[in-house]
Design an enzyme around this catalytic site. Structure first.
Site, PDB file in Angstrom:
ATOM      1  N   CYS A 164       8.520   0.055  -7.182  1.00 44.17           N
ATOM      2  CA  CYS A 164       8.531  -1.390  -6.899  1.00 44.17           C
ATOM      3  C   CYS A 164       7.200  -2.040  -7.284  1.00 44.17           C
ATOM      4  O   CYS A 164       7.178  -3.123  -7.848  1.00 44.17           O
ATOM      5  CB  CYS A 164       8.735  -1.663  -5.414  1.00 44.17           C
ATOM      6  SG  CYS A 164       9.856  -0.569  -4.576  1.00 44.17           S
ATOM      7  N   ASP A 165       6.094  -1.412  -6.941  1.00 40.64           N
ATOM      8  CA  ASP A 165       4.808  -2.102  -6.972  1.00 40.64           C
ATOM      9  C   ASP A 165       3.818  -1.583  -8.030  1.00 40.64           C
ATOM     10  O   ASP A 165       2.768  -2.186  -8.225  1.00 40.64           O
ATOM     11  CB  ASP A 165       4.142  -2.001  -5.585  1.00 40.64           C
ATOM     12  CG  ASP A 165       4.997  -2.680  -4.513  1.00 40.64           C
ATOM     13  OD1 ASP A 165       5.699  -3.649  -4.853  1.00 40.64           O
ATOM     14  OD2 ASP A 165       4.978  -2.231  -3.360  1.00 40.64           O
ATOM     15  N   CYS A 218       6.137   2.397  -2.311  1.00 43.35           N
ATOM     16  CA  CYS A 218       7.119   2.425  -3.402  1.00 43.35           C
ATOM     17  C   CYS A 218       6.456   2.139  -4.746  1.00 43.35           C
ATOM     18  O   CYS A 218       6.213   0.981  -5.094  1.00 43.35           O
ATOM     19  CB  CYS A 218       8.233   1.423  -3.142  1.00 43.35           C
ATOM     20  SG  CYS A 218       9.475   1.396  -4.434  1.00 43.35           S
TER      21      CYS A 218
END
Ligand code: NDP
Length: 307
Positions: free
Chosen positions: A134-135, A131
């Site tokens: 997200c990261d 992701c």
């Protein structure tokens, strides 16, 4: 007879439980054998509103579960193995045990597909991610590898150029599956280097990712590439197998819901979160649709004089 059974325990499920419990519906949640969903394998979550300091995925899921528990949601830590949505009350089985409910909220989510190369499991959350949204921000000025050739891979590699020094997009064939417009965005981006006909044989690193071993399938040439991040972007699989006989699914297996609602084709069955959303796939959007599903279940019960 339950008022509402919630199947699945990510942000959508917990939010549905909080709302249903506060409406005094005494929800029963099947949270699965490994509760918490996809956030359980992420590290810091910095984009869920309400937390000025980063919170880890497992911590966030833990507080959501506690909040649902506080309003007397009941949990069963088992996987649902079979359902019958052909008529009300709906039937739900965990192996031999059968439960009945007036309404059901499906929040079983989707699972990222993984490449299953050596090092992937061991370094998950330590440089390996599925992701970029997200990261990505953890990889400022670093080199990262993205694997995939569809729209997700195009989107994730373009997004990662905001942070990374260099993005290497590794694809196993000599042409992308992605739409032309998204391909062009990638091919014209100087921060993305595309490696066609190439697979990753191994992810290297002890405490975190330090590189990958590449294998060119055409030339048979093997090489090492230094990088700090490894992003898998080869698609997601919605967890809908047990519902396929009853709920309308789209061509990639996601549950179809009425636009602007969480209603499925079966009256009284609602779906929320990633199991019906292949576009946004964020914890906050999942939570939002979980809330919608609980409100819709409550209205359904009221309209049918069932509560
Ligand atoms: P896709 O199934 O479209 O693409 C998956 C890609 O990963 C393919 O290129 C495939 O290679 C590759 N792949 C699959 N398995 C492996 C493996 N084990 N090792 C290496 N590579 C692998 O999935 P997406 O998630 O990209 O897209 C899913 C759907 O969502 C599509 O309909 C897409 O259009 C849509 N989408 C739309 C977006 C948008 O419009 N903004 C953004 C993201 C997705 P190969 O080509 O060789 O099979």
């Amino acid at each position: 007879m339950e008022n509402v059974i919630i199947i699945g325990s990510g942000p959508a499920g917990y939010t549905a439980a909080i709302y249903a419990a506060r409406a005094n519906l005494k929800p029963l949640m099947f949270e699965g054998l490994t509760p918490g969903g996809q956030l359980m394998i992420t590290s810091d979550v910095e984009n869920y509103p309400g937390f000025d300091k980063a919170i880890t995925g497992p911590e966030l899921m833990d507080v959501m579960r506690k909040q649902a528990e506080r309003f007397e949601t009941r949990f069963i830590t088992k996987n649902v193995t079979k359902v019958d949505f052909s008529k009300r009350p709906f039937k739900i089985w965990c192996d031999e045990e059968m439960y009945e409910a007036q309404t059901v909220i499906v929040t079983t989510g989707a699972s990222a597909k993984w490449t299953d190369v050596t090092g992937e499991k061991r370094l998950m959350g330590k440089g390996v991610s599925a992701c970029a949204t997200c990261d990505g921000a953890f990889f400022k000025n670093m080199d990262v590898v993205v694997v995939g050739g569809g729209d997700t891979a195009m989107e994730e590699s373009s997004f990662l150029t905001r942070f990374a020094k260099q993005v290497y997009l590794v694809h196993r064939r000599d042409e992308f599956r992605a739409s032309k417009i998204m391909q062009n965005r990638v091919l014209n981006n100087p921060k993305i280097k595309v490696l066609f006909d190439t697979v990753v044989d191994e992810i290297v690193g002890e405490k975190g990712v330090t590189g990958v071993k590449l294998n060119n399938l055409k030339t048979k040439e093997k090489s090492d590439l230094k990088c700090e991040g490894y992003f898998v972007a080869i698609g997601h699989k919605p967890n809908t197998d047990i519902f396929a006989d009853f709920l309308d699914l789209n061509e990639t297996g996601y549950i179809v819901t009425e636009p602007g609602s969480t209603r499925t084709n079966v009256e009284g069955v609602f779906a929320a979160g990633d199991v019906q959303d292949h576009v946004y796939r964020q914890a906050v959007t999942a939570a939002g649709t979980g809330c919608m599903a609980a409100l819709e279940a409550e209205r359904f019960l009221e309209a049918h004089g069932a509560h």
